[in-house]
Scaffold this motif. Structure first.
Motif, PDB file in Angstrom:
ATOM      1  N   UNK A 177      37.493  48.391  37.433  1.00 41.56           N
ATOM      2  CA  UNK A 177      37.570  48.004  38.842  1.00 41.56           C
ATOM      3  C   UNK A 177      37.902  46.519  38.963  1.00 41.56           C
ATOM      4  N   UNK A 178      37.309  45.700  38.098  1.00 47.33           N
ATOM      5  CA  UNK A 178      37.602  44.263  38.115  1.00 47.33           C
ATOM      6  C   UNK A 178      39.053  43.998  37.733  1.00 47.33           C
ATOM      7  N   UNK A 179      39.583  44.792  36.812  1.00 48.41           N
ATOM      8  CA  UNK A 179      40.998  44.638  36.426  1.00 48.41           C
ATOM      9  C   UNK A 179      41.901  44.940  37.616  1.00 48.41           C
ATOM     10  N   UNK A 180      41.600  46.022  38.340  1.00 51.08           N
ATOM     11  CA  UNK A 180      42.397  46.380  39.517  1.00 51.08           C
ATOM     12  C   UNK A 180      42.370  45.251  40.539  1.00 51.08           C
ATOM     13  N   UNK A 181      41.176  44.721  40.803  1.00 49.30           N
ATOM     14  CA  UNK A 181      41.058  43.632  41.774  1.00 49.30           C
ATOM     15  C   UNK A 181      41.835  42.403  41.310  1.00 49.30           C
ATOM     16  N   UNK A 182      41.736  42.067  40.025  1.00 52.63           N
ATOM     17  CA  UNK A 182      42.442  40.905  39.505  1.00 52.63           C
ATOM     18  C   UNK A 182      43.953  41.059  39.586  1.00 52.63           C
TER      19      UNK A 182
END
Length: 404
Positions: A177-182
């Motif tokens: 999820x953090x990768x998607x946001x980044x």
């Protein structure tokens, strides 16, 4: 009609008895819901218009923007990946417990996915070649082939995540999820290259997949975490659409500058989190419903041919559209531009026709999804004349199958 109901009752009772006692029927119910949601969604939001002597793809969402909430109902891929992660993690753990090698486990699972794909690719290679030789416009052939091939990207991602189950099964969903946001921040806020968005094809669907793996470990038991997923996912999606500049539609819209699905955006992933939370919350009502033989039999039969239904539903729609051209090039809801409520009403009337065409495809190609079996001799329903071959045939796969 009474005789048909009697036959169905016999079939449903047989499937119910053949189902292993420990099988979690809600998993199958969620998968069936996800597959049928995608099928109905494509049939409703994909239109082939007859213009300039050829067929071209458009969507009612491009002409009637207030229909965007329809995509919220029928964009159910997150639920499919949730179930896929749950089944893959549980299946791999069980295989290891039985001493089954990783190669044997992944080969069995991916074989079930790709046998039906080979049938689709073979048929459409022949059809596309025949159309071109017969003088069909290149744009028309390209449009049709693109519609057929569009579901395959999903299977490739699903297969890759399944193969990576030993590596990702214990990954916390917050990391992808953090990768998607980044990636979205880089793309949209920092004007990064558009190509970086394709990282989210893996990261975005890894979020529900790892949620499913967590579900298999019991990490999502009870209502608190599913409620949090539903609430946080819903709030995040609303905020991203209203103030973040993301499209309201959760599927791609022809001509739109930005798609939430191609590649997946943070809005699509947060929407998927809400769907996963809702799916986990309705497990108890689903479990009660699946104790009824008739309801369970329908879900079981859909699951036995889930990939066949998924892979051939676009072909069924296109076959009806093409045959309709023999009668008229301007059939409402079939060849006309989807720019009015009248088109929606007409398209709803075509859905049973699409379903009938899909049933024909299912009859012809469902064998590619299941290993060949020796047909049992026909018997008859006690007190009736109908052969029971059709009743017995689905029972062995129900007994032996693992969740796919």
């Amino acid at each position: 009609m009474p005789e048909l109901r009697a036959r169905w009752a016999v079939l449903a009772a047989g499937i119910d008895r053949a189902t292993p006692a420990g099988r979690d029927r809600t998993v199958d119910a969620l998968r069936a819901f996800a597959i049928l949601g995608v099928v109905l969604g494509h049939w409703l939001v994909t239109a082939l218009t007859s213009t300039d002597g050829g067929l071209h793809t458009t969507s009612p969402l491009a002409h009637i923007p207030w229909l965007a909430p329809v995509s919220w109902v029928f964009q159910t891929l997150a639920v499919f990946f949730l179930v896929g992660g749950h089944v893959a993690a549980r299946g791999y753990a069980a295989a290891r417990g039985r001493g089954v090698s990783y190669g044997a486990w992944v080969g069995q699972r991916l074989g079930r996915l790709f046998r039906p794909v080979a049938a689709v690719l073979t048929l459409w290679s022949v059809v596309a070649g025949g159309m071109l030789i017969g003088g069909a416009e290149l744009d028309t052939v390209r449009t049709l082939v693109r519609l057929v091939m569009s579901p395959l990207w999903f299977l490739l991602v699903f297969a890759a995540l399944t193969a990576a189950t030993p590596l990702v099964a214990r990954l916390h969903p917050v990391w992808p999820l953090a990768v998607v946001a980044g990636v979205d921040v880089w793309r949209f806020a920092l004007a990064g290259p558009e190509s970086i968005g394709w990282v989210n094809v893996a990261a975005g669907w890894l979020v529900p997949f790892t949620l499913g793996a967590a579900w298999s470990r019991g990490a999502l038991a009870g209502p608190k975490r599913p409620l949090f997923l539903l609430g946080a996912g819903t709030a995040s999606t609303v905020a991203l659409v209203l103030w973040g500049g993301y499209p309201a539609s959760m599927v791609g819209v022809p001509g739109s500058a930005l798609s939430n699905l191609n590649p997946p955006t943070l809005a699509a992933v947060s929407f998927g989190l809400a769907q996963c939370g809702l799916a986990l919350l309705v497990r108890e009502p689903l479990a009660r419903a699946m104790r009824r033989p008739s309801a369970w039999a329908k879900v079981a039969l859909v699951n036995l041919s889930a990939m066949t239904i998924f892979l051939w539903h676009q072909t069924a729609m296109m076959a009806v559209t093409a045959l309709g051209l023999l009668a008229s090039t301007d059939l409402p809801g079939l060849h006309t531009v989807p720019d009015s409520v009248g088109w929606i009403a007409a398209r709803l009337l075509w859905l049973p026709v699409f379903a009938a065409a899909l049933a024909l495809c299912w009859s012809a190609f469902r064998a590619y999804e299941q290993p060949r079996r020796t047909r049992q001799p026909a018997t008859t329903v006690p007190g009736g004349r109908a052969p029971l071959a059709a009743v017995k045939e689905p029972l062995a796969p129900v007994k032996e199958s693992v969740h796919v």
